[in-house]
Design an enzyme around this catalytic site. Structure first.
Site, PDB file in Angstrom:
ATOM      1  N   ASP A 131     -78.319  17.665  17.758  1.00 44.28           N
ATOM      2  CA  ASP A 131     -78.523  18.516  16.498  1.00 44.28           C
ATOM      3  C   ASP A 131     -79.560  19.813  17.105  1.00 44.28           C
ATOM      4  OD1 ASP A 131     -79.006  19.796  14.043  1.00 44.28           O
ATOM      5  OD2 ASP A 131     -79.885  18.129  13.296  1.00 44.28           O
ATOM      6  N   CYS A 185     -62.314   5.197   2.653  1.00 43.99           N
ATOM      7  CA  CYS A 185     -63.262   5.177   1.494  1.00 43.99           C
ATOM      8  C   CYS A 185     -62.317   4.639   0.428  1.00 43.99           C
ATOM      9  CB  CYS A 185     -63.483   6.460   1.170  1.00 43.99           C
ATOM     10  SG  CYS A 185     -65.086   7.073   1.912  1.00 43.99           S
ATOM     11  N   CYS A 191     -70.835   7.179  -4.098  1.00 45.11           N
ATOM     12  CA  CYS A 191     -71.673   8.304  -3.596  1.00 45.11           C
ATOM     13  C   CYS A 191     -71.671   9.686  -4.305  1.00 45.11           C
ATOM     14  CB  CYS A 191     -71.248   8.782  -1.911  1.00 45.11           C
ATOM     15  SG  CYS A 191     -69.801   9.141  -1.587  1.00 45.11           S
ATOM     16  N   CYS A 241     -76.989   9.135  -1.374  1.00 50.25           N
ATOM     17  CA  CYS A 241     -75.706   8.970  -1.076  1.00 50.25           C
ATOM     18  C   CYS A 241     -75.027   7.779  -0.175  1.00 50.25           C
ATOM     19  CB  CYS A 241     -74.810  10.354  -0.972  1.00 50.25           C
ATOM     20  SG  CYS A 241     -75.464  11.338   0.366  1.00 50.25           S
TER      21      CYS A 241
HETATM   22  C1  B12 Z   1     -76.580  21.353   8.549  1.00 48.71           C
HETATM   23  C2  B12 Z   1     -76.912  20.142   8.724  1.00 48.71           C
HETATM   24  C3  B12 Z   1     -77.485  19.373   7.354  1.00 48.71           C
HETATM   25  C4  B12 Z   1     -77.500  20.187   6.023  1.00 48.71           C
HETATM   26  C5  B12 Z   1     -75.885  20.240   5.425  1.00 48.71           C
HETATM   27  C6  B12 Z   1     -74.948  18.907   5.618  1.00 48.71           C
HETATM   28  C7  B12 Z   1     -73.703  18.869   5.330  1.00 48.71           C
HETATM   29  N1  B12 Z   1     -73.085  18.090   4.688  1.00 48.71           N
HETATM   30  O1  B12 Z   1     -73.145  19.901   5.967  1.00 48.71           O
HETATM   31  C8  B12 Z   1     -78.470  19.201   5.329  1.00 48.71           C
HETATM   32  C9  B12 Z   1     -79.848  20.006   5.461  1.00 48.71           C
HETATM   33  C10 B12 Z   1     -78.197  19.299   3.745  1.00 48.71           C
HETATM   34  C11 B12 Z   1     -78.345  18.042   6.036  1.00 48.71           C
HETATM   35  C12 B12 Z   1     -78.329  16.678   5.264  1.00 48.71           C
HETATM   36  C13 B12 Z   1     -78.552  15.596   6.129  1.00 48.71           C
HETATM   37  N2  B12 Z   1     -78.076  15.443   7.427  1.00 48.71           N
HETATM   38 CO1  B12 Z   1     -77.615  16.756   8.585  1.00 48.71          CO
HETATM   39  N3  B12 Z   1     -77.128  18.137   9.820  1.00 48.71           N
HETATM   40  C14 B12 Z   1     -76.591  19.173   9.712  1.00 48.71           C
HETATM   41  C15 B12 Z   1     -76.116  19.991  10.867  1.00 48.71           C
HETATM   42  C16 B12 Z   1     -77.120  20.562  11.722  1.00 48.71           C
HETATM   43  C17 B12 Z   1     -74.668  20.394  10.974  1.00 48.71           C
HETATM   44  C18 B12 Z   1     -73.784  19.943  10.105  1.00 48.71           C
HETATM   45  C19 B12 Z   1     -72.699  20.896   9.668  1.00 48.71           C
HETATM   46  O2  B12 Z   1     -71.917  21.242  10.688  1.00 48.71           O
HETATM   47  N4  B12 Z   1     -72.308  21.227   8.414  1.00 48.71           N
HETATM   48  C20 B12 Z   1     -71.127  22.012   7.962  1.00 48.71           C
HETATM   49  C21 B12 Z   1     -70.219  21.217   7.026  1.00 48.71           C
HETATM   50  C22 B12 Z   1     -69.197  22.182   7.004  1.00 48.71           C
HETATM   51  O3  B12 Z   1     -69.961  20.214   7.703  1.00 48.71           O
HETATM   52  P1  B12 Z   1     -69.522  18.787   6.868  1.00 48.71           P
HETATM   53  O4  B12 Z   1     -70.096  18.639   5.763  1.00 48.71           O
HETATM   54  O5  B12 Z   1     -70.206  17.773   7.728  1.00 48.71           O
HETATM   55  O6  B12 Z   1     -68.034  19.034   7.036  1.00 48.71           O
HETATM   56  C23 B12 Z   1     -67.117  18.152   7.360  1.00 48.71           C
HETATM   57  C24 B12 Z   1     -66.407  17.498   6.168  1.00 48.71           C
HETATM   58  O7  B12 Z   1     -67.185  17.684   5.071  1.00 48.71           O
HETATM   59  C25 B12 Z   1     -65.264  18.285   6.024  1.00 48.71           C
HETATM   60  N5  B12 Z   1     -65.035  19.575   5.109  1.00 48.71           N
HETATM   61  C26 B12 Z   1     -65.922  20.675   5.166  1.00 48.71           C
HETATM   62  N6  B12 Z   1     -64.988  21.311   4.252  1.00 48.71           N
HETATM   63  C27 B12 Z   1     -64.147  21.009   3.648  1.00 48.71           C
HETATM   64  C28 B12 Z   1     -63.240  21.322   2.827  1.00 48.71           C
HETATM   65  C29 B12 Z   1     -62.257  20.815   2.560  1.00 48.71           C
HETATM   66  C30 B12 Z   1     -60.972  21.190   1.775  1.00 48.71           C
HETATM   67  C31 B12 Z   1     -61.839  19.383   3.089  1.00 48.71           C
HETATM   68  C32 B12 Z   1     -60.777  18.356   2.387  1.00 48.71           C
HETATM   69  C33 B12 Z   1     -63.139  18.897   3.863  1.00 48.71           C
HETATM   70  C34 B12 Z   1     -64.059  19.699   4.248  1.00 48.71           C
HETATM   71  O8  B12 Z   1     -64.817  18.734   7.142  1.00 48.71           O
HETATM   72  C35 B12 Z   1     -65.982  18.810   7.917  1.00 48.71           C
HETATM   73  C36 B12 Z   1     -65.648  18.291   9.293  1.00 48.71           C
HETATM   74  O9  B12 Z   1     -64.805  16.927   9.277  1.00 48.71           O
HETATM   75  C37 B12 Z   1     -75.732  18.400  11.793  1.00 48.71           C
HETATM   76  C38 B12 Z   1     -75.771  18.414  13.534  1.00 48.71           C
HETATM   77  C39 B12 Z   1     -74.790  19.186  14.035  1.00 48.71           C
HETATM   78  N7  B12 Z   1     -75.216  19.861  14.901  1.00 48.71           N
HETATM   79  O10 B12 Z   1     -73.641  18.940  13.814  1.00 48.71           O
HETATM   80  C40 B12 Z   1     -76.772  17.451  11.003  1.00 48.71           C
HETATM   81  C41 B12 Z   1     -76.322  16.085  10.847  1.00 48.71           C
HETATM   82  C42 B12 Z   1     -74.831  15.979  10.143  1.00 48.71           C
HETATM   83  N8  B12 Z   1     -77.109  15.523   9.938  1.00 48.71           N
HETATM   84  C43 B12 Z   1     -77.464  14.418   9.754  1.00 48.71           C
HETATM   85  C44 B12 Z   1     -78.134  13.654   8.850  1.00 48.71           C
HETATM   86  C45 B12 Z   1     -78.815  12.139   9.386  1.00 48.71           C
HETATM   87  C46 B12 Z   1     -78.592  14.159   7.520  1.00 48.71           C
HETATM   88  C47 B12 Z   1     -78.870  13.538   6.351  1.00 48.71           C
HETATM   89  C48 B12 Z   1     -78.554  11.948   6.072  1.00 48.71           C
HETATM   90  C49 B12 Z   1     -80.589  13.511   6.357  1.00 48.71           C
HETATM   91  C50 B12 Z   1     -81.271  12.800   5.034  1.00 48.71           C
HETATM   92  N9  B12 Z   1     -81.392  11.513   5.049  1.00 48.71           N
HETATM   93  O11 B12 Z   1     -81.738  13.532   4.489  1.00 48.71           O
HETATM   94  C51 B12 Z   1     -78.539  14.224   5.505  1.00 48.71           C
HETATM   95  C52 B12 Z   1     -77.022  14.019   4.791  1.00 48.71           C
HETATM   96  C53 B12 Z   1     -76.537  14.725   3.643  1.00 48.71           C
HETATM   97  C54 B12 Z   1     -75.142  14.717   3.374  1.00 48.71           C
HETATM   98  N10 B12 Z   1     -74.492  13.749   2.758  1.00 48.71           N
HETATM   99  O12 B12 Z   1     -74.293  15.254   4.375  1.00 48.71           O
HETATM  100  C55 B12 Z   1     -76.705  13.638  11.187  1.00 48.71           C
HETATM  101  C56 B12 Z   1     -75.415  12.730  10.307  1.00 48.71           C
HETATM  102  C57 B12 Z   1     -75.433  11.309  10.921  1.00 48.71           C
HETATM  103  C58 B12 Z   1     -74.053  10.819  10.412  1.00 48.71           C
HETATM  104  N11 B12 Z   1     -74.014   9.621  10.491  1.00 48.71           N
HETATM  105  O13 B12 Z   1     -73.396  11.427   9.633  1.00 48.71           O
HETATM  106  C59 B12 Z   1     -76.199  14.679  11.902  1.00 48.71           C
HETATM  107  C60 B12 Z   1     -75.114  14.767  12.700  1.00 48.71           C
HETATM  108  C61 B12 Z   1     -77.353  15.029  13.111  1.00 48.71           C
HETATM  109  C62 B12 Z   1     -77.372  14.094  13.935  1.00 48.71           C
HETATM  110  N12 B12 Z   1     -77.441  14.576  15.404  1.00 48.71           N
HETATM  111  O14 B12 Z   1     -77.404  12.691  14.074  1.00 48.71           O
HETATM  112  N13 B12 Z   1     -77.764  18.293   7.219  1.00 48.71           N
HETATM  113  S1  SF4 Z   2     -69.934   5.266  -0.901  1.00 50.55           S
HETATM  114 FE1  SF4 Z   2     -68.905   7.335  -0.375  1.00 50.55          FE
HETATM  115  S2  SF4 Z   2     -68.724   7.271   1.707  1.00 50.55           S
HETATM  116 FE2  SF4 Z   2     -69.198   5.171   0.925  1.00 50.55          FE
HETATM  117  S3  SF4 Z   2     -67.251   4.375   0.726  1.00 50.55           S
HETATM  118 FE3  SF4 Z   2     -67.797   4.894  -1.121  1.00 50.55          FE
HETATM  119  S4  SF4 Z   2     -66.709   6.974  -1.294  1.00 50.55           S
HETATM  120 FE4  SF4 Z   2     -66.739   6.412   0.885  1.00 50.55          FE
HETATM  121  S1  SF4 Z   3     -78.366  13.426   0.415  1.00 47.50           S
HETATM  122 FE1  SF4 Z   3     -79.169  13.237  -1.780  1.00 47.50          FE
HETATM  123  S2  SF4 Z   3     -78.889  15.170  -2.607  1.00 47.50           S
HETATM  124 FE2  SF4 Z   3     -77.978  15.397  -0.858  1.00 47.50          FE
HETATM  125  S3  SF4 Z   3     -75.686  14.963  -1.186  1.00 47.50           S
HETATM  126 FE3  SF4 Z   3     -76.568  12.868  -0.688  1.00 47.50          FE
HETATM  127  S4  SF4 Z   3     -77.224  12.224  -2.748  1.00 47.50           S
HETATM  128 FE4  SF4 Z   3     -77.049  14.028  -3.105  1.00 47.50          FE
END
Ligand code: B12
Ligand code: SF4
Ligand code: SF4
Length: 319
Positions: A131, A185, A191, A241
């Site tokens: 990250d 899933c 979640c 979640c």
């Molecule tokens: C920005 C970021 C955040 C942001 C945005 C999160 C997000 N979901 O994008 C915020 C601040 C909210 C956040 C929160 C958290 N984060 Co964060 N975060 C990041 C970061 C820097 C980039 C993630 C990213 O690229 N997001 C962009 C979006 C588009 O990505 P995505 O949602 O993951 O997208 C995937 C799917 O959702 C899907 N998708 C996206 N759009 C679409 C559209 C369609 C139509 C479909 C079908 C699918 C789809 O495709 C993508 C790739 O497969 C990474 C580190 C890194 N450099 O990668 C850490 C990282 C993802 N975070 C991490 C963690 C631990 C967390 C939290 C658990 C922390 C917490 N407890 O508060 C939460 C979890 C929230 C959640 N449910 O995602 C870990 C995840 C570990 C893991 N096991 O997954 C990472 C990898 C850091 C690390 N090196 O460990 N995070």
């Molecule tokens: S809680 Fe969410 S991520 Fe976990 S198995 Fe169910 S749908 Fe998948």
């Molecule tokens: S980290 Fe908390 S607020 Fe963010 S998507 Fe998961 S349940 Fe929702």
């Protein structure tokens, strides 16, 4: 070193550094994930995280000069951090599990630097990311077969759950890729339904602007009352979640494996009022070496006020 030998050795070195699961993916343009990332940014779902928009091109392709030009492989590992449900810090006021101990950026970077040095000694270019560089870590983890991305967007390692950090090394070494795993899933949507702020706009699609993790850590300025009211007692990050996910009902890893992430004793005895009263400098000392340092005192004080206000209204706390 022969290719086969290098293949085994890189995995072995990562495991010896504490990564519970290691995989390799071929370095190439990420599609469709790159497009999904760009669409996510175009919708404004990254909120104030401008750095996500500024680095989208690099994130979409690790061979970009901003990462490792000529890269052939992405080695990625999952490092567990789940501990027993020890709570730390203010009460009321909850801190997400990942942030209760040492800062994972520091802990994992130190270990991955060793892999990078070793690859460079062998004549390969390499850079790591925890990250810490523009690398789409979850997408690579899924491609490298570490686990699958759940509907909650988290990378889930079957048998270990989603309470894992990801750490990667991008390199010009040619390594054999692992096979991705199918998503598992099924019909579950626990979640999606449990999220307190309705931050999911679809399966695996999160609007960060509504996510408590984003609001408490990344968002600068006031939080809309509609969202603040639903934040319950989350002071920093959110685990809802993941806590409801059946894949996290696994046995906890050996405490020795997650030792760097054992809760900081110094967080005990500090309450929300203390955090509100601290100045920036004392906050920096208090949060030294912890992920909690990132938002700074002003945001933490804002969060602490919300936690206290929500407690007074006796909102049902999420758990
Ligand atoms: C920005 C970021 C955040 C942001 C945005 C999160 C997000 N979901 O994008 C915020 C601040 C909210 C956040 C929160 C958290 N984060 Co964060 N975060 C990041 C970061 C820097 C980039 C993630 C990213 O690229 N997001 C962009 C979006 C588009 O990505 P995505 O949602 O993951 O997208 C995937 C799917 O959702 C899907 N998708 C996206 N759009 C679409 C559209 C369609 C139509 C479909 C079908 C699918 C789809 O495709 C993508 C790739 O497969 C990474 C580190 C890194 N450099 O990668 C850490 C990282 C993802 N975070 C991490 C963690 C631990 C967390 C939290 C658990 C922390 C917490 N407890 O508060 C939460 C979890 C929230 C959640 N449910 O995602 C870990 C995840 C570990 C893991 N096991 O997954 C990472 C990898 C850091 C690390 N090196 O460990 N995070
Ligand atoms: S809680 Fe969410 S991520 Fe976990 S198995 Fe169910 S749908 Fe998948
Ligand atoms: S980290 Fe908390 S607020 Fe963010 S998507 Fe998961 S349940 Fe929702």
């Amino acid at each position: 070193m022969e290719d086969a030998e290098l293949n085994e050795e890189v995995r072995e070195r990562m495991r010896a550094l504490g990564f519970a699961k290691v995989g390799v993916a071929r370095a190439e343009a990420l599609e469709p994930e790159g497009e999904q990332l760009r669409a996510w940014i175009a919708e404004g779902r990254h909120g104030q995280m401008d750095w996500m928009a500024q680095t989208a091109d690099v994130r979409a392709d690790p061979r970009h000069p901003g990462m490792v030009e000529g890269a052939l492989s992405v080695v990625i590992g999952a490092f567990p951090y789940a501990r027993s449900a020890e709570r730390v810090g203010p009460d009321p006021g909850r801190v997400a599990r990942y942030a209760r101990g040492r800062d994972y950026h520091n802990v994992l970077s130190k270990r991955l630097r060793k892999v990078v040095s070793w690859l460079r000694e062998l004549g390969h270019e390499a850079r790591f990311s925890v990250d810490s560089r523009p690398l789409f870590e979850r997408a690579w983890a899924e491609r490298a077969g570490l686990g699958f991305i759940g509907k909650n967007c988290c990378l889930i390692v079957p048998g270990l759950g989603s309470h894992v950090f990801l750490g990667a090394v991008v390199t010009t070494a040619r390594l054999t890729p692992d096979a991705p795993m199918k998503r598992r899933c099924g019909d579950c949507r626990l979640c999606l339904d449990a999220c307190p702020t309705d931050a999911f706009v679809g399966e695996r699609e999160l609007d960060a602007r509504r996510c408590i993790s984003y609001l408490t850590i990344e968002h600068e300025g006031p939080i809309e009352p509609e969202l603040a009211d639903r934040m319950g007692d989350w002071l920093f990050g959110c685990d809802v979640c993941q806590d409801v996910c059946p894949y996290n009902r696994t046995a906890l890893p050996d405490p020795a494996a997650t030792e760097p992430f054992a809760p900081h004793a110094r967080f005990e005895g500090t309450d929300c009022e203390d955090l509100i009263a601290m100045d920036e400098e004392s906050y920096r000392t208090w949060s030294e070496g912890s992920p909690m340092r990132r938002p700074g005192q002003a945001r933490i004080a804002r969060n602490a006020r919300i936690v206290l206000a929500n407690g007074k209204r006796a909102l049902p706390l999420v758990d």
